[in-house]
Design a protein around this motif. Structure first.
Motif, mmCIF file in Angstrom:
data_model
loop_
_atom_site.group_PDB
_atom_site.id
_atom_site.type_symbol
_atom_site.label_atom_id
_atom_site.label_comp_id
_atom_site.label_asym_id
_atom_site.label_seq_id
_atom_site.Cartn_x
_atom_site.Cartn_y
_atom_site.Cartn_z
ATOM 1 N N TRP A 1 16.691 0.654 -1.132
ATOM 2 C CA TRP A 1 15.596 1.473 -1.994
ATOM 3 C C TRP A 1 14.599 0.362 -2.428
ATOM 4 C CZ3 TRP A 1 14.788 6.417 -1.283
ATOM 5 C CH2 TRP A 1 15.933 7.243 -0.885
ATOM 6 N N VAL A 2 13.325 0.410 -2.320
ATOM 7 C CA VAL A 2 12.414 -0.554 -2.756
ATOM 8 C C VAL A 2 11.383 0.053 -3.708
ATOM 9 C CG1 VAL A 2 10.483 -2.166 -1.976
ATOM 10 C CG2 VAL A 2 12.529 -1.503 -0.410
ATOM 11 N N ARG A 3 10.852 -0.695 -4.985
ATOM 12 C CA ARG A 3 10.034 -0.158 -5.759
ATOM 13 C C ARG A 3 8.996 -1.151 -5.979
ATOM 14 N NH1 ARG A 3 10.537 3.575 -10.019
ATOM 15 N NH2 ARG A 3 12.445 3.927 -9.788
ATOM 16 N N PRO B 1 5.204 7.311 -6.624
ATOM 17 C CA PRO B 1 5.406 7.178 -7.989
ATOM 18 C C PRO B 1 6.890 6.510 -8.018
ATOM 19 C CG PRO B 1 5.779 9.618 -7.560
ATOM 20 C CD PRO B 1 5.140 8.847 -6.183
ATOM 21 N N GLY B 2 7.758 6.514 -7.261
ATOM 22 C CA GLY B 2 9.216 6.036 -7.243
ATOM 23 C C GLY B 2 9.346 4.967 -6.420
ATOM 24 N N GLU B 3 10.534 5.221 -5.797
ATOM 25 C CA GLU B 3 11.012 4.128 -4.555
ATOM 26 C C GLU B 3 11.105 4.729 -3.174
ATOM 27 O OE1 GLU B 3 14.929 2.148 -6.760
ATOM 28 O OE2 GLU B 3 15.034 4.488 -6.016
ATOM 29 N N VAL B 4 10.896 3.871 -2.300
ATOM 30 C CA VAL B 4 10.927 4.329 -1.025
ATOM 31 C C VAL B 4 12.066 3.693 -0.276
ATOM 32 C CG1 VAL B 4 9.449 3.933 1.470
ATOM 33 C CG2 VAL B 4 8.071 4.273 -0.840
ATOM 34 N N ALA C 1 0.823 -1.162 0.096
ATOM 35 C CA ALA C 1 0.203 -0.103 -0.100
ATOM 36 C C ALA C 1 0.919 1.354 -0.092
ATOM 37 C CB ALA C 1 -1.082 0.063 1.236
ATOM 38 N N MET C 2 2.019 1.261 0.847
ATOM 39 C CA MET C 2 3.000 2.236 0.869
ATOM 40 C C MET C 2 3.700 2.535 -0.520
ATOM 41 S SD MET C 2 4.509 2.405 4.520
ATOM 42 C CE MET C 2 4.330 0.785 5.073
ATOM 43 N N TYR D 1 7.116 -8.806 -6.750
ATOM 44 C CA TYR D 1 6.221 -7.731 -6.314
ATOM 45 C C TYR D 1 6.730 -6.281 -6.102
ATOM 46 C CZ TYR D 1 2.442 -11.187 -6.153
ATOM 47 O OH TYR D 1 1.361 -12.247 -6.447
ATOM 48 N N VAL D 2 8.206 -6.670 -5.863
ATOM 49 C CA VAL D 2 8.962 -5.501 -5.463
ATOM 50 C C VAL D 2 10.547 -5.679 -6.069
ATOM 51 C CG1 VAL D 2 7.593 -5.091 -3.464
ATOM 52 C CG2 VAL D 2 9.802 -6.107 -3.282
#
Length: 98
Positions: free
Chosen positions: A72-74, A26-29, A20-21, A57-58
């Motif tokens: 970093w995760v996308r 639009p990009g990476e977290v 959800a996050m 999925y990521v």
């Protein structure tokens, strides 16, 4: 509209929150932002990200920033589709059409 599809990988509460996050940006977290938002230990986030990455999925990448290693995760297209289908399935459960 997305076809409802319940997904056991997505359904785990922490994985659902992670997706959800990621879906909301639009990009990476950064890993630390996920950890802080979830309020759990690094090991918990790592475990769930491993499951999500193995399902494609990521995507995860590491980069050094100011001498510090950051992760970093996308959300992938496959992950976005699985998340949307799972949310649609949950909505169908709580608001079935008559």
């Amino acid at each position: 509209m997305t076809e409802p599809q319940f997904d056991e990988i997505v359904h785990a509460p922490q994985r659902l929150r992670i997706l959800a996050m990621l879906d909301a940006v639009p990009g990476e977290v950064e890993f630390a932002a996920l950890r802080d938002a979830l309020g759990v230990a690094d090991s918990v986030v790592s475990k769930h990200l491993k499951v999500l990455a193995e399902a494609d999925y990521v995507s995860i990448h590491k980069a050094a920033t100011f001498g510090r290693q950051r992760t970093w995760v996308r959300l992938t297209a496959r992950g976005g589709g699985a998340y949307a289908a799972h949310v649609a399935a949950l909505r169908a459960i709580v608001s079935p059409e008559s």
